[in-house]
Design a protein around this motif. Structure first.
Motif, PDB file in Angstrom:
ATOM      1  N   ASP A 280      -8.623  46.685 -57.459  1.00  0.00           N
ATOM      2  CA  ASP A 280      -8.566  46.069 -56.130  1.00  0.00           C
ATOM      3  C   ASP A 280      -9.070  44.639 -56.138  1.00  0.00           C
ATOM      4  OD1 ASP A 280      -7.443  48.149 -54.829  1.00  0.00           O
ATOM      5  OD2 ASP A 280      -9.226  48.749 -53.717  1.00  0.00           O
ATOM      6  N   ARG A 281     -10.113  44.401 -56.900  1.00  0.00           N
ATOM      7  CA  ARG A 281     -10.662  43.035 -56.926  1.00  0.00           C
ATOM      8  C   ARG A 281      -9.661  42.048 -57.510  1.00  0.00           C
ATOM      9  NH1 ARG A 281     -13.624  46.309 -55.079  1.00  0.00           N
ATOM     10  NH2 ARG A 281     -12.147  45.841 -53.421  1.00  0.00           N
ATOM     11  N   VAL A 282      -8.872  42.514 -58.481  1.00  0.00           N
ATOM     12  CA  VAL A 282      -7.827  41.649 -59.039  1.00  0.00           C
ATOM     13  C   VAL A 282      -6.812  41.313 -57.957  1.00  0.00           C
ATOM     14  CG1 VAL A 282      -5.953  41.481 -60.719  1.00  0.00           C
ATOM     15  CG2 VAL A 282      -8.131  42.525 -61.384  1.00  0.00           C
ATOM     16  N   SER A 283      -6.383  42.332 -57.206  1.00  0.00           N
ATOM     17  CA  SER A 283      -5.389  42.102 -56.155  1.00  0.00           C
ATOM     18  C   SER A 283      -5.930  41.216 -55.039  1.00  0.00           C
ATOM     19  CB  SER A 283      -4.926  43.434 -55.567  1.00  0.00           C
ATOM     20  OG  SER A 283      -3.991  44.049 -56.407  1.00  0.00           O
ATOM     21  N   GLU A 284      -7.232  41.329 -54.750  1.00  0.00           N
ATOM     22  CA  GLU A 284      -7.800  40.525 -53.672  1.00  0.00           C
ATOM     23  C   GLU A 284      -7.768  39.034 -53.985  1.00  0.00           C
ATOM     24  OE1 GLU A 284     -11.621  42.195 -52.941  1.00  0.00           O
ATOM     25  OE2 GLU A 284     -10.800  43.978 -51.962  1.00  0.00           O
ATOM     26  N   VAL A 285      -7.729  38.695 -55.258  1.00  0.00           N
ATOM     27  CA  VAL A 285      -7.529  37.299 -55.646  1.00  0.00           C
ATOM     28  C   VAL A 285      -6.040  36.998 -55.787  1.00  0.00           C
ATOM     29  CG1 VAL A 285      -7.932  35.586 -57.454  1.00  0.00           C
ATOM     30  CG2 VAL A 285      -9.763  37.146 -56.797  1.00  0.00           C
ATOM     31  N   ALA A 286      -5.300  37.914 -56.422  1.00  0.00           N
ATOM     32  CA  ALA A 286      -3.909  37.645 -56.766  1.00  0.00           C
ATOM     33  C   ALA A 286      -2.977  37.634 -55.558  1.00  0.00           C
ATOM     34  CB  ALA A 286      -3.419  38.678 -57.784  1.00  0.00           C
ATOM     35  N   VAL A 287      -3.124  38.604 -54.643  1.00  0.00           N
ATOM     36  CA  VAL A 287      -2.183  38.703 -53.525  1.00  0.00           C
ATOM     37  C   VAL A 287      -2.266  37.492 -52.595  1.00  0.00           C
ATOM     38  CG1 VAL A 287      -1.559  40.043 -51.474  1.00  0.00           C
ATOM     39  CG2 VAL A 287      -1.979  41.215 -53.642  1.00  0.00           C
ATOM     40  N   PRO A 288      -3.468  37.045 -52.175  1.00  0.00           N
ATOM     41  CA  PRO A 288      -3.496  35.813 -51.381  1.00  0.00           C
ATOM     42  C   PRO A 288      -2.936  34.605 -52.133  1.00  0.00           C
ATOM     43  CG  PRO A 288      -5.588  36.973 -51.184  1.00  0.00           C
ATOM     44  CD  PRO A 288      -4.816  37.647 -52.276  1.00  0.00           C
ATOM     45  N   LEU A 289      -3.147  34.561 -53.460  1.00  0.00           N
ATOM     46  CA  LEU A 289      -2.617  33.430 -54.225  1.00  0.00           C
ATOM     47  C   LEU A 289      -1.104  33.512 -54.397  1.00  0.00           C
ATOM     48  CD1 LEU A 289      -5.434  32.913 -56.881  1.00  0.00           C
ATOM     49  CD2 LEU A 289      -4.805  31.392 -54.995  1.00  0.00           C
ATOM     50  N   ILE A 290      -0.530  34.722 -54.332  1.00  0.00           N
ATOM     51  CA  ILE A 290       0.933  34.830 -54.273  1.00  0.00           C
ATOM     52  C   ILE A 290       1.421  34.160 -52.994  1.00  0.00           C
ATOM     53  CG2 ILE A 290       2.897  36.404 -54.019  1.00  0.00           C
ATOM     54  CD1 ILE A 290       1.384  38.436 -55.686  1.00  0.00           C
ATOM     55  N   ALA A 291       0.754  34.488 -51.872  1.00  0.00           N
ATOM     56  CA  ALA A 291       1.145  33.907 -50.592  1.00  0.00           C
ATOM     57  C   ALA A 291       0.925  32.399 -50.567  1.00  0.00           C
ATOM     58  CB  ALA A 291       0.360  34.576 -49.460  1.00  0.00           C
ATOM     59  N   ILE A 292      -0.234  31.954 -51.074  1.00  0.00           N
ATOM     60  CA  ILE A 292      -0.595  30.536 -50.994  1.00  0.00           C
ATOM     61  C   ILE A 292       0.157  29.705 -52.022  1.00  0.00           C
ATOM     62  CG2 ILE A 292      -2.498  28.894 -51.279  1.00  0.00           C
ATOM     63  CD1 ILE A 292      -4.366  31.215 -50.309  1.00  0.00           C
ATOM     64  N   GLY A 293       0.153  30.179 -53.298  1.00  0.00           N
ATOM     65  CA  GLY A 293       0.701  29.372 -54.380  1.00  0.00           C
ATOM     66  C   GLY A 293       2.184  29.542 -54.611  1.00  0.00           C
ATOM     67  N   VAL A 294       2.691  30.772 -54.491  1.00  0.00           N
ATOM     68  CA  VAL A 294       4.108  31.033 -54.775  1.00  0.00           C
ATOM     69  C   VAL A 294       4.967  30.851 -53.535  1.00  0.00           C
ATOM     70  CG1 VAL A 294       5.759  32.757 -55.620  1.00  0.00           C
ATOM     71  CG2 VAL A 294       3.467  32.625 -56.630  1.00  0.00           C
ATOM     72  N   LEU A 295       4.456  31.313 -52.374  1.00  0.00           N
ATOM     73  CA  LEU A 295       5.261  31.307 -51.145  1.00  0.00           C
ATOM     74  C   LEU A 295       4.797  30.257 -50.142  1.00  0.00           C
ATOM     75  CD1 LEU A 295       5.505  35.191 -50.737  1.00  0.00           C
ATOM     76  CD2 LEU A 295       7.216  33.649 -51.711  1.00  0.00           C
ATOM     77  N   ASP A 296       3.791  29.424 -50.515  1.00  0.00           N
ATOM     78  CA  ASP A 296       3.321  28.307 -49.687  1.00  0.00           C
ATOM     79  C   ASP A 296       2.964  28.754 -48.271  1.00  0.00           C
ATOM     80  OD1 ASP A 296       2.584  25.662 -49.320  1.00  0.00           O
ATOM     81  OD2 ASP A 296       4.558  25.086 -48.538  1.00  0.00           O
ATOM     82  N   ALA A 297       2.184  29.841 -48.151  1.00  0.00           N
ATOM     83  CA  ALA A 297       1.829  30.387 -46.846  1.00  0.00           C
ATOM     84  C   ALA A 297       0.797  29.518 -46.154  1.00  0.00           C
ATOM     85  CB  ALA A 297       1.290  31.807 -47.007  1.00  0.00           C
ATOM     86  N   SER A 298       0.832  29.521 -44.823  1.00  0.00           N
ATOM     87  CA  SER A 298      -0.135  28.801 -44.003  1.00  0.00           C
ATOM     88  C   SER A 298      -1.353  29.690 -43.751  1.00  0.00           C
ATOM     89  CB  SER A 298       0.493  28.416 -42.667  1.00  0.00           C
ATOM     90  OG  SER A 298       0.805  29.600 -41.920  1.00  0.00           O
ATOM     91  N   ALA A 299      -2.379  29.133 -43.100  1.00  0.00           N
ATOM     92  CA  ALA A 299      -3.569  29.918 -42.769  1.00  0.00           C
ATOM     93  C   ALA A 299      -3.208  31.094 -41.866  1.00  0.00           C
ATOM     94  CB  ALA A 299      -4.620  29.034 -42.091  1.00  0.00           C
ATOM     95  N   GLY A 300      -2.309  30.854 -40.909  1.00  0.00           N
ATOM     96  CA  GLY A 300      -1.877  31.927 -40.021  1.00  0.00           C
ATOM     97  C   GLY A 300      -1.155  33.035 -40.757  1.00  0.00           C
ATOM     98  N   GLN A 301      -0.311  32.677 -41.723  1.00  0.00           N
ATOM     99  CA  GLN A 301       0.427  33.680 -42.494  1.00  0.00           C
ATOM    100  C   GLN A 301      -0.506  34.478 -43.412  1.00  0.00           C
ATOM    101  OE1 GLN A 301       3.259  30.869 -44.079  1.00  0.00           O
ATOM    102  NE2 GLN A 301       4.931  31.712 -42.823  1.00  0.00           N
ATOM    103  N   VAL A 302      -1.527  33.816 -43.977  1.00  0.00           N
ATOM    104  CA  VAL A 302      -2.519  34.530 -44.781  1.00  0.00           C
ATOM    105  C   VAL A 302      -3.297  35.505 -43.898  1.00  0.00           C
ATOM    106  CG1 VAL A 302      -4.638  34.274 -46.140  1.00  0.00           C
ATOM    107  CG2 VAL A 302      -2.730  32.695 -46.491  1.00  0.00           C
ATOM    108  N   ALA A 303      -3.596  35.096 -42.666  1.00  0.00           N
ATOM    109  CA  ALA A 303      -4.295  35.984 -41.735  1.00  0.00           C
ATOM    110  C   ALA A 303      -3.445  37.213 -41.413  1.00  0.00           C
ATOM    111  CB  ALA A 303      -4.636  35.226 -40.452  1.00  0.00           C
ATOM    112  N   TRP A 304      -2.128  37.032 -41.246  1.00  0.00           N
ATOM    113  CA  TRP A 304      -1.235  38.168 -40.996  1.00  0.00           C
ATOM    114  C   TRP A 304      -1.228  39.126 -42.176  1.00  0.00           C
ATOM    115  CZ3 TRP A 304       0.906  40.577 -37.146  1.00  0.00           C
ATOM    116  CH2 TRP A 304       1.094  39.919 -35.934  1.00  0.00           C
ATOM    117  N   LEU A 305      -1.328  38.605 -43.380  1.00  0.00           N
ATOM    118  CA  LEU A 305      -1.362  39.451 -44.571  1.00  0.00           C
ATOM    119  C   LEU A 305      -2.580  40.383 -44.529  1.00  0.00           C
ATOM    120  CD1 LEU A 305       0.070  39.955 -47.306  1.00  0.00           C
ATOM    121  CD2 LEU A 305      -1.442  38.240 -48.306  1.00  0.00           C
TER     122      LEU A 305
END
Length: 444
Positions: free
Chosen positions: A30-55
């Motif tokens: 889980d700890r790996v995913s807690e770093v990796a999943v937000p970074l998928i949104a931020i780094g790969v899919l260029d998510a905004s703060a609002g989109q990260v909050a929805w995740l």
């Protein structure tokens, strides 16, 4: 396990060891995913703060159904089997991310769906865990058992984020998620090898849906009437709302965009800071023996959110920013473990066998159901006023959660052997079948 055995016997019981190992390996993933999943949104899919909050919100949204899911789980005979199935479901769902990435088909919509489905499976697992543990751990070992599970969870916060950051940097965030999927498979294998006698639940009368609603209502009514559970729920819900204004995804965003830390530095910083959780988990039994279970919970309720104000002032050179963020998280971890270990044990003692999954469901509906609302509010707050202002709000609002505890019986409870149990349907038993430790897997 021999009923009423001392706490040293826990490591000699192979069933307990398999449960502990299952949780430990799963927490690390889980700890790996807690770093990796937000970074998928931020780094790969260029998510905004609002989109990260929805995740974050979607991952916790299924807890709004926990009241009904808890009643449904209470009607199932094989809780261990449910845990195995939910582990396998989450493994398959997570594996869809690296596959979609390799095929060039990864989207934010799929990321949202993965968060929602893994969250739903996690709620079912949380409701199934508590009654299973009532068959494995004697009541005399509740605090010690919670300490052991929390220590494993805390250790995962030390090693997991650093490993997650390193895997993201070496392989990319989507591929790093495979580590969490594998951890679920290992967890399922370990749980499947546990032999436990699970008594058949009482048969429901009447049509299925009305009976389910009636059972769910009974669980909620018990939580509202029981003075310890009522105060604990108010405190937990308040602190969860405010701390989820700055959930893990938002903290990763803050470290990435405000402090300029690399993925490896983010993982290492959060991992070092998580040493506070390990210290808190290991010292919780000693602290509760010295100052009392109730006072440990009360102090933890303040120490948990207050250090977010320290994180808000992080800045300057990379080493200084990372050091202050890590120090804040060290104190957060210390507080949350003193709070959780003792509160989970106290809740286990005051909850009767027949209502376990329903009480977990009712509690989770409110306590965890508030988390997606907190995450969405945090996204709006960060967008309007900035991430630093959001962290200050977390600290101030979270500390106010202690106001639920002060007029309640909780601060005056010295140990689990004595207390205001007159509000329960049954007194705390010493047989090892009246309670269970709080769910140490992925609902906390």
């Amino acid at each position: 396990m021999t009923r009423g055995a001392g706490r040293d016997s826990l490591w000699r019981d192979p069933r307990f060891v398999r449960c502990w190992a299952s949780s430990a390996v799963s927490q690390f993933g889980d700890r790996v995913s807690e770093v990796a999943v937000p970074l998928i949104a931020i780094g790969v899919l260029d998510a905004s703060a609002g989109q990260v909050a929805w995740l974050t919100a979607l991952a916790w949204a299924p807890n709004l159904l926990a009241l009904l899911l808890g009643a449904w789980v209470d009607g199932r005979a094989h809780k261990r089997r449910l845990l195995v199935v939910t582990d396998l479901v989450r493994a398959v769902v997570l594996l869809s991310l690296p596959l979609a990435y390799l095929w060039g088909a990864l989207t934010l919509g799929q990321l949202y769906a993965v968060a929602l489905l893994t969250g739903l499976a996690g709620v079912v697992a949380g409701c199934a865990w508590m009654p299973l543990f009532a068959r494995l751990v004697p009541s005399s070992s509740y605090v010690d058992a919670n300490s052991k599970f929390s220590a494993a969870r805390s250790a995962s916060f030390i090693a997991g984020p650093a490993a997650g950051g390193g895997l993201v940097q070496a392989l990319g965030a989507p591929v790093a998620v495979i580590a969490d999927a594998v951890s679920f498979l290992v967890s399922a294998l370990l749980l499947n090898r546990i032999a436990v006698d699970e008594p058949a639940p009482a048969a429901r009368t009447g049509a299925a849906l009305p009976a389910l609603l009636r059972d769910a209502r009974e669980g909620l009514a018990f939580v509202v009437r029981q003075p310890v559970l009522r105060a604990a729920l108010g405190c937990s819900t308040t602190v969860n709302f405010f701390t989820f204004l700055a959930g893990t995804g938002m903290v990763v965003l803050f470290a990435d965009r405000e402090l300029g830390l690399s993925p490896g530095a983010i993982g290492l910083t959060l991992g070092i800071g998580a040493g506070g959780s390990l210290v808190g988990a290991l010292t919780a039994p000693r602290v509760s023996r010295r100052i009392g279970v109730g006072r440990s919970i009360t102090i933890g309720a303040v120490l948990f959110p207050a250090p977010f104000a320290l994180a808000a002032i992080a800045g300057g050179p990379t080493w200084a920013a990372a050091g202050l963020l890590g120090a804040a998280y060290f104190l957060v971890g210390l507080g949350v473990m003193w709070f959780d270990v003792n509160l989970n044990s106290l809740q286990a003692v005051v909850t009767p066998d027949a209502l376990r999954s329903r009480v977990v469901g009712a509690y989770s509906t409110v306590n965890y159901g508030i988390r997606p609302l907190g995450a969405l509010a945090g996204g709006a707050l960060a967008t309007a006023f900035g991430l630093r202002a959001t962290l200050v709000t977390v600290a101030v609002g979270g500390v106010l959660s202690v106001l639920w505890l002060l007029p309640s019986p909780i601060p005056g409870i010295r140990s689990l052997d004595t207390g205001p149990w007159h509000g329960t349907a049954e007194p705390p038993s010493r047989t090892g079948e009246s309670g269970s430790p709080g769910h140490p897997a992925r609902t906390d």
